[in-house]
Scaffold this motif. Structure first.
Motif, PDB file in Angstrom:
ATOM      1  N   ASP A   1       0.846  -1.184   0.000  1.00  0.00           N
ATOM      2  CA  ASP A   1       0.000   0.000   0.000  1.00  0.00           C
ATOM      3  C   ASP A   1       0.886   1.239   0.000  1.00  0.00           C
ATOM      4  N   GLU A   2       0.370   2.355  -0.476  1.00  0.00           N
ATOM      5  CA  GLU A   2       1.137   3.603  -0.438  1.00  0.00           C
ATOM      6  C   GLU A   2       1.469   4.000   0.994  1.00  0.00           C
ATOM      7  N   SER A   3       0.645   3.610   1.937  1.00  0.00           N
ATOM      8  CA  SER A   3       0.874   3.882   3.352  1.00  0.00           C
ATOM      9  C   SER A   3       1.376   2.628   4.049  1.00  0.00           C
ATOM     10  N   ALA A   4       2.568   2.699   4.622  1.00  0.00           N
ATOM     11  CA  ALA A   4       3.082   1.558   5.389  1.00  0.00           C
ATOM     12  C   ALA A   4       2.213   1.315   6.614  1.00  0.00           C
ATOM     13  N   LEU A   5       1.665   2.367   7.190  1.00  0.00           N
ATOM     14  CA  LEU A   5       0.752   2.228   8.322  1.00  0.00           C
ATOM     15  C   LEU A   5      -0.456   1.390   7.925  1.00  0.00           C
ATOM     16  N   ARG A   6      -1.052   1.737   6.823  1.00  0.00           N
ATOM     17  CA  ARG A   6      -2.236   1.009   6.374  1.00  0.00           C
ATOM     18  C   ARG A   6      -1.871  -0.441   6.038  1.00  0.00           C
ATOM     19  N   ALA A   7      -0.744  -0.644   5.368  1.00  0.00           N
ATOM     20  CA  ALA A   7      -0.314  -2.003   5.047  1.00  0.00           C
ATOM     21  C   ALA A   7      -0.120  -2.820   6.315  1.00  0.00           C
ATOM     22  N   ASP A   8       0.471  -2.213   7.338  1.00  0.00           N
ATOM     23  CA  ASP A   8       0.724  -2.886   8.610  1.00  0.00           C
ATOM     24  C   ASP A   8      -0.582  -3.338   9.255  1.00  0.00           C
ATOM     25  N   GLY A   9      -1.526  -2.412   9.368  1.00  0.00           N
ATOM     26  CA  GLY A   9      -2.806  -2.766   9.977  1.00  0.00           C
ATOM     27  C   GLY A   9      -3.582  -3.789   9.176  1.00  0.00           C
ATOM     28  N   LEU A  10      -3.582  -3.629   7.854  1.00  0.00           N
ATOM     29  CA  LEU A  10      -4.353  -4.541   7.002  1.00  0.00           C
ATOM     30  C   LEU A  10      -3.775  -5.951   6.992  1.00  0.00           C
ATOM     31  N   SER A  11      -2.444  -6.080   7.081  1.00  0.00           N
ATOM     32  CA  SER A  11      -1.872  -7.430   7.081  1.00  0.00           C
ATOM     33  C   SER A  11      -2.336  -8.204   8.310  1.00  0.00           C
ATOM     34  N   THR A  12      -2.435  -7.520   9.450  1.00  0.00           N
ATOM     35  CA  THR A  12      -2.954  -8.171  10.654  1.00  0.00           C
ATOM     36  C   THR A  12      -4.433  -8.495  10.501  1.00  0.00           C
ATOM     37  N   LEU A  13      -5.189  -7.547  10.008  1.00  0.00           N
ATOM     38  CA  LEU A  13      -6.635  -7.730   9.822  1.00  0.00           C
ATOM     39  C   LEU A  13      -6.923  -8.933   8.925  1.00  0.00           C
ATOM     40  N   LEU A  14      -6.225  -9.014   7.786  1.00  0.00           N
ATOM     41  CA  LEU A  14      -6.465 -10.112   6.850  1.00  0.00           C
ATOM     42  C   LEU A  14      -6.010 -11.435   7.431  1.00  0.00           C
ATOM     43  N   MET A  15      -4.941 -11.400   8.221  1.00  0.00           N
ATOM     44  CA  MET A  15      -4.461 -12.628   8.856  1.00  0.00           C
ATOM     45  C   MET A  15      -5.512 -13.175   9.815  1.00  0.00           C
ATOM     46  N   VAL A  16      -6.170 -12.308  10.529  1.00  0.00           N
ATOM     47  CA  VAL A  16      -7.224 -12.738  11.452  1.00  0.00           C
ATOM     48  C   VAL A  16      -8.421 -13.293  10.683  1.00  0.00           C
ATOM     49  N   LEU A  17      -8.810 -12.631   9.605  1.00  0.00           N
ATOM     50  CA  LEU A  17      -9.986 -13.059   8.849  1.00  0.00           C
ATOM     51  C   LEU A  17      -9.794 -14.426   8.208  1.00  0.00           C
ATOM     52  N   GLY A  18      -8.566 -14.740   7.798  1.00  0.00           N
ATOM     53  CA  GLY A  18      -8.319 -16.045   7.201  1.00  0.00           C
ATOM     54  C   GLY A  18      -8.399 -16.025   5.686  1.00  0.00           C
ATOM     55  N   PRO A  19      -8.176 -17.166   5.036  1.00  0.00           N
ATOM     56  CA  PRO A  19      -8.033 -17.196   3.583  1.00  0.00           C
ATOM     57  C   PRO A  19      -9.288 -16.800   2.808  1.00  0.00           C
ATOM     58  N   GLU A  20     -10.438 -17.269   3.202  1.00  0.00           N
ATOM     59  CA  GLU A  20     -11.654 -16.965   2.443  1.00  0.00           C
ATOM     60  C   GLU A  20     -12.174 -15.566   2.753  1.00  0.00           C
ATOM     61  N   GLU A  21     -12.429 -15.301   4.026  1.00  0.00           N
ATOM     62  CA  GLU A  21     -12.944 -13.986   4.403  1.00  0.00           C
ATOM     63  C   GLU A  21     -11.931 -12.891   4.101  1.00  0.00           C
ATOM     64  N   GLY A  22     -10.652 -13.192   4.323  1.00  0.00           N
ATOM     65  CA  GLY A  22      -9.611 -12.204   4.058  1.00  0.00           C
ATOM     66  C   GLY A  22      -9.527 -11.854   2.588  1.00  0.00           C
TER      67      GLY A  22
ATOM     68  N   ARG B   1     -13.010  -6.650  -1.962  1.00  0.00           N
ATOM     69  CA  ARG B   1     -14.051  -5.659  -1.730  1.00  0.00           C
ATOM     70  C   ARG B   1     -13.467  -4.262  -1.540  1.00  0.00           C
ATOM     71  N   HIS B   2     -12.284  -4.192  -0.936  1.00  0.00           N
ATOM     72  CA  HIS B   2     -11.672  -2.903  -0.628  1.00  0.00           C
ATOM     73  C   HIS B   2     -10.508  -2.548  -1.549  1.00  0.00           C
ATOM     74  N   GLY B   3     -10.274  -3.328  -2.583  1.00  0.00           N
ATOM     75  CA  GLY B   3      -9.214  -3.014  -3.528  1.00  0.00           C
ATOM     76  C   GLY B   3      -7.823  -3.056  -2.934  1.00  0.00           C
ATOM     77  N   ILE B   4      -7.556  -4.048  -2.077  1.00  0.00           N
ATOM     78  CA  ILE B   4      -6.279  -4.158  -1.373  1.00  0.00           C
ATOM     79  C   ILE B   4      -5.329  -5.067  -2.165  1.00  0.00           C
ATOM     80  N   ALA B   5      -4.080  -4.640  -2.284  1.00  0.00           N
ATOM     81  CA  ALA B   5      -3.057  -5.471  -2.916  1.00  0.00           C
ATOM     82  C   ALA B   5      -2.511  -6.426  -1.868  1.00  0.00           C
TER      83      ALA B   5
END
Length: 338
Positions: free
Chosen positions: A279-300, A306-310
């Motif tokens: 992400d252009e923001s390292a802060l956002r990338a940091d938070g999102l990597s944790t968020l997606l890790m919690v959600l798991g493979p399908e939900e993540g 849905r949010h256009g995340i790389a």
């Protein structure tokens, strides 16, 4: 900040191997946040000396440590954490901005991202006040969860208030925030090309002396050795990787990850081994990597689309791994994949 030494040990060794640095680059680094940082930058005639750049960077890191370390009793966050329910405390604007950012991530993910899980981290043996790895019972988990949740926090002017005995933990976003701060400050000093890495979170701007882009290797999630999963080019992008293969314990044959699901109060148990976010923001990338890790493979994966995340997801399949990138990830790094 001696913070998240365990999580950072994973990020530093597992996430991002630096490649292709020219001899004309200036470089420096040192210890921080229980791990280390490194800065590489192309110095122009009017650019800062290594000494000046180092002083500026370490001033930023010292400020963040004083504000957000959960490993020093005199930090701003630990003074807030020590307050009882029903208390308010004035905090620096930067901390309030991060709390607001984290609150939005929590809301958008229905609580998958949560900065208030420290009681649970301590309970399972992963937090700063833990008493060693353990598998707590349902009653202990329920008791800890009573003081977990962003809904217990509110910002009132320059103060942060809590209606429960909430304990904040900035470790899931502090390093990414630090990277953005350092890159921005270097830019103010006249640096247009740099690679900044702090505890494994990183961001690159500009190009190397030979005109080539900065390249980094995302490490494959293996316990036994380091190997590259994919090499990507960066310019103006931050990268963060979260995973469960460096920091965990095994009890009675079962593996317990340091990544906790705030909803269950227990370690994640799905097949996702690691996720990398760009992400252009390292802060956002940091938070999102944790968020997606919690959600798991399908939900993540669904959340990322849905949010256009790389994002690059690596899941366990039998004795091996399978990687899958989001549409945005493939669009950014299509050339590397050919």
């Amino acid at each position: 900040m001696t913070s998240v030494a365990k999580r950072i040990a994973f990020l530093l060794s597992a996430g991002l191997l630096l490649a292709g640095c020219g001899d004309s680059l200036e470089r420096f680094g040192g210890p921080t946040m229980g791990s280390s940082y490194s800065v590489k930058y192309l110095r122009s005639a009017s650019g800062p000396s290594v000494e000046q750049a180092r002083n500026e960077v370490e001033d930023i890191l010292a400020e963040i440590d004083q504000q957000m370390s959960t490993y020093r009793a005199d930090s701003e966050v630990e003074r807030f954490n020590a307050l009882p329910a029903g208390s308010c405390m004035a905090l620096p604007a930067s901390m309030l901005e991060l709390v607001s950012f984290a609150g939005e991530l929590s809301k958008d993910s229905a609580g998958a991202f949560d900065m208030t899980v420290e009681p649970l981290l301590n309970l399972w043996g992963f937090g700063p006040q833990s008493r060693g790895d353990q598998v707590p019972g349902a009653e202990a988990i329920a008791a800890a969860k009573a003081d977990v949740g962003h809904q217990h926090l509110s910002i009132r002017g320059a103060e942060l208030c809590k209606d429960a005995a909430v304990q904040l933990d900035f470790n899931s976003i502090a390093a990414g925030y630090a990277v953005d701060r350092v890159v921005a400050r270097l830019g103010e000093l006249g640096v247009s090309s740099a690679l900044v890495e702090i505890t494994g979170e990183l961001k690159a701007i500009g190009r190397k002396p030979d005109g080539a882009p900065w390249r980094i290797a995302i490490e494959a999630p293996r316990d036994d050795r380091q190997s590259a999963q994919q090499v990507i080019r960066l310019d103006g992008l931050g990268v963060s990787t979260s995973g469960d293969y460096r920091n965990y314990f095994v009890r009675d044959g079962k593996r317990y990850s340091h990544t906790l699901d705030p909803k269950t109060g227990a370690p994640i148990s799905h097949s996702l081994a690691a996720v990398t976010v760009v992400d252009e923001s390292a802060l956002r990338a940091d938070g999102l990597s944790t968020l997606l890790m919690v959600l798991g493979p399908e939900e993540g994966a669904a959340y990322a689309e849905r949010h256009g995340i790389a994002a690059l997801f690596v899941t366990r399949e039998g004795d091996g791994f399978r990687s899958r990138g989001s549409r945005r990830f493939h669009a950014l790094f299509e050339q590397e994949e050919k």
